[in-house]
Design a protein around this motif. Structure first.
Motif, short mmCIF file in Angstrom:
data_model
loop_
_atom_site.label_atom_id
_atom_site.label_comp_id
_atom_site.label_asym_id
_atom_site.label_seq_id
_atom_site.Cartn_x
_atom_site.Cartn_y
_atom_site.Cartn_z
N CYS A 106 0.81 -1.22 0.00
CA CYS A 106 0.00 0.00 0.00
C CYS A 106 0.84 1.27 0.00
O CYS A 106 0.30 2.36 -0.18
CB CYS A 106 -0.95 0.01 1.19
SG CYS A 106 -0.11 0.06 2.78
N ARG A 124 -1.26 -3.03 7.84
CA ARG A 124 -2.72 -2.98 7.95
C ARG A 124 -3.41 -3.52 6.71
O ARG A 124 -4.51 -4.03 6.77
CB ARG A 124 -3.18 -1.54 8.18
CG ARG A 124 -3.16 -1.15 9.63
CD ARG A 124 -3.61 0.25 9.76
NE ARG A 124 -2.53 1.13 9.29
CZ ARG A 124 -2.58 2.44 9.28
NH1 ARG A 124 -3.65 3.05 9.69
NH2 ARG A 124 -1.57 3.16 8.86
N CYS A 125 -2.73 -3.38 5.56
CA CYS A 125 -3.35 -3.81 4.31
C CYS A 125 -3.29 -5.32 4.12
O CYS A 125 -3.85 -5.85 3.16
CB CYS A 125 -2.69 -3.11 3.12
SG CYS A 125 -1.01 -3.67 2.77
#
Ligand SMILES: [Zn+2]
Length: 133
Positions: A106, A124-125
């Motif tokens: 990301c 987080r991605c």
């Protein structure tokens, strides 16, 4: 005289940030053109003239929503660049305690403490990196 000037600018955009940038870029171009040799001078001067023309066309434009949208693009770009510079400065300031990695998934920055050996870093991605800290 002052009233005539006020009437001239009534309902027009005026010099916003984008027009000011174009204006000063043009002035800088003219100054730089003075020290450059023939062909480059002519090229730079013509570009500076175009910038100056666009700056004044924008300033006297009555299409306010469009000019406002153009100006907003510049302001947003400038804000984003400022935030990126500040984040880079922050990363440099803490580079002794933390190691930073950019997520290939990301593009966001991941911060991990230094000196923990080779570790898995979860973004987080959902992307997982395996890096030496
Ligand atoms: Zn990511």
């Amino acid at each position: 005289m002052k009233e005539k000037l006020q009437n001239l600018f009534r309902g027009r955009q005026g010099m916003d940030e984008l027009s000011k940038l174009l204006f000063w870029t043009a002035i800088g171009g003219y100054v730089l053109a003075v020290v450059l040799p023939g062909a480059l001078r002519a090229l730079l001067s013509s570009f500076a003239t175009m910038f100056l023309a666009v700056a004044f066309l924008r300033a006297f434009s009555r299409d306010l929503p469009r000019r406002e949208a153009e100006n907003l693009l510049l302001l947003r770009w400038r804000d984003r660049k400022k935030r990126e510079r500040e984040a880079a400065k922050d990363r440099r300031a803490h580079s002794k305690e933390y190691k930073y990695f950019k997520c290939p998934g990301c593009g966001c920055w991941l911060r991990v403490p230094r000196g923990k050996g080779k570790i898995h870093i979860n973004c987080r991605c959902g992307y997982t990196l395996y890096r030496k800290t």
